[in-house]
Design an enzyme around this catalytic site. Sequence first.
Site, mmCIF file in Angstrom:
data_model
loop_
_atom_site.group_PDB
_atom_site.id
_atom_site.type_symbol
_atom_site.label_atom_id
_atom_site.label_comp_id
_atom_site.label_asym_id
_atom_site.label_seq_id
_atom_site.Cartn_x
_atom_site.Cartn_y
_atom_site.Cartn_z
ATOM 1 N N GLU A 42 3.496 -17.766 2.921
ATOM 2 C CA GLU A 42 3.929 -17.268 1.614
ATOM 3 C C GLU A 42 5.394 -17.624 1.442
ATOM 4 O O GLU A 42 6.245 -17.223 2.250
ATOM 5 C CB GLU A 42 3.757 -15.751 1.508
ATOM 6 C CG GLU A 42 2.327 -15.280 1.393
ATOM 7 C CD GLU A 42 2.240 -13.770 1.235
ATOM 8 O OE1 GLU A 42 3.290 -13.111 1.119
ATOM 9 O OE2 GLU A 42 1.112 -13.243 1.238
ATOM 10 N N ASP A 53 10.108 -5.070 -3.534
ATOM 11 C CA ASP A 53 10.665 -5.452 -2.235
ATOM 12 C C ASP A 53 11.702 -4.453 -1.742
ATOM 13 O O ASP A 53 12.489 -3.900 -2.517
ATOM 14 C CB ASP A 53 11.280 -6.847 -2.329
ATOM 15 C CG ASP A 53 10.231 -7.910 -2.564
ATOM 16 O OD1 ASP A 53 9.274 -7.958 -1.770
ATOM 17 O OD2 ASP A 53 10.352 -8.678 -3.533
ATOM 18 N N TYR A 168 -4.847 -9.292 -1.395
ATOM 19 C CA TYR A 168 -3.719 -8.761 -0.640
ATOM 20 C C TYR A 168 -3.717 -7.243 -0.803
ATOM 21 O O TYR A 168 -3.489 -6.740 -1.894
ATOM 22 C CB TYR A 168 -2.429 -9.374 -1.196
ATOM 23 C CG TYR A 168 -1.151 -9.090 -0.427
ATOM 24 C CD1 TYR A 168 -0.916 -7.880 0.211
ATOM 25 C CD2 TYR A 168 -0.151 -10.050 -0.363
ATOM 26 C CE1 TYR A 168 0.260 -7.635 0.895
ATOM 27 C CE2 TYR A 168 1.035 -9.816 0.315
ATOM 28 C CZ TYR A 168 1.234 -8.606 0.932
ATOM 29 O OH TYR A 168 2.406 -8.366 1.594
#
Length: 262
Positions: A42, A53, A168
Amino acid sequence: MNRLASAFSADRAALVAFVTAGDGPTSAILDALVAGGADVIELGMPFTDPMADGPAIQAANIRSLAAGTTTADILRIAAGFRARHPDVPLVLMGYANPMLRRGADWFAAQASQSGVDGVICVDVPPEEDDALGPALRGAGIAPIRLATPTTDAARLPRVLDGASGFLYYVSVAGITGQQQAAQASIEEAVARLKAATDLPIAVGFGVRTPDQAAQIARVADGVVVGSAIVEIVAAHGAAAPAHVIHFIRSLKDAIAQSRIPA
C-alpha cells in the site's frame, strides 16, 4: 486485479505493508518491503488532512508534503515500482482530494498506466461510489472498501457492492497506530464478514508486532501493517530500508508459523 487475487492464498495469510510516498527514500523502502516478503504494497498518498491516520502517519504526510511530493511524483514512484516488481500487487491509499482534483477518469487512467492494481479512498463512502468507482473499474483497478466495527448488517451489503481486490477490515473505531482490537472481536468480525463475501479479508489498524500479526493471520486472509513501518522510516531516514527488511521478515516469519499445527 489478477496480481491482487494471486496474493491471497487459502493456506496462508498475506502480509499487506503500508508506506507513505515521498517520506524518506520511498523507492528503496518499497524494494525493502518486497525483499522482506510483503505480499501486497500500500503506497500512501500524502494529504494535508488525513482524518483516519494517527500521529505516525500524520507526521509522515507532513514530511512528504514539506519535501514537495506531488501526485505526479507518486505516480512516477508507482511506475518505477511496477517496472522493478512486475508481479507484486500495488495499492494506492489516500483521500479524495488528490485523487479527484483532475477528475476521476484522469486519476484512474494515470494510476492504471503506472501499474496500480487497487485504490483505497478513505473518505469516499460506498454511497458516493459514482465519484470514483466507475472510473477505477473502467480502468481495471480494484476499488477496495473499508469495513469497521460499526458496519452493521444493514450497511454491509452497500459496502460490498462494487468492491473488489480485498475487503480491508479496520479493527478499531479510531485512527491508525494507536490501539489494537481484542483478538476475540477480530475473530468475530472476520467470521461475520466471510459469511457475507468471497473477497479476502485483510485486518489492519494497530498491528505492530509479529505476535499480533500471527494472531490475526490465524483467522484473516491478510494482515495490514502501516504505522510501525512508517515509524521505522521516521527513525532511520536514508538508512531505513535495511531496518524495514528486518522488520518485514519478522512479521512474515510469524505469519508463516501462525497456521502450522502445534
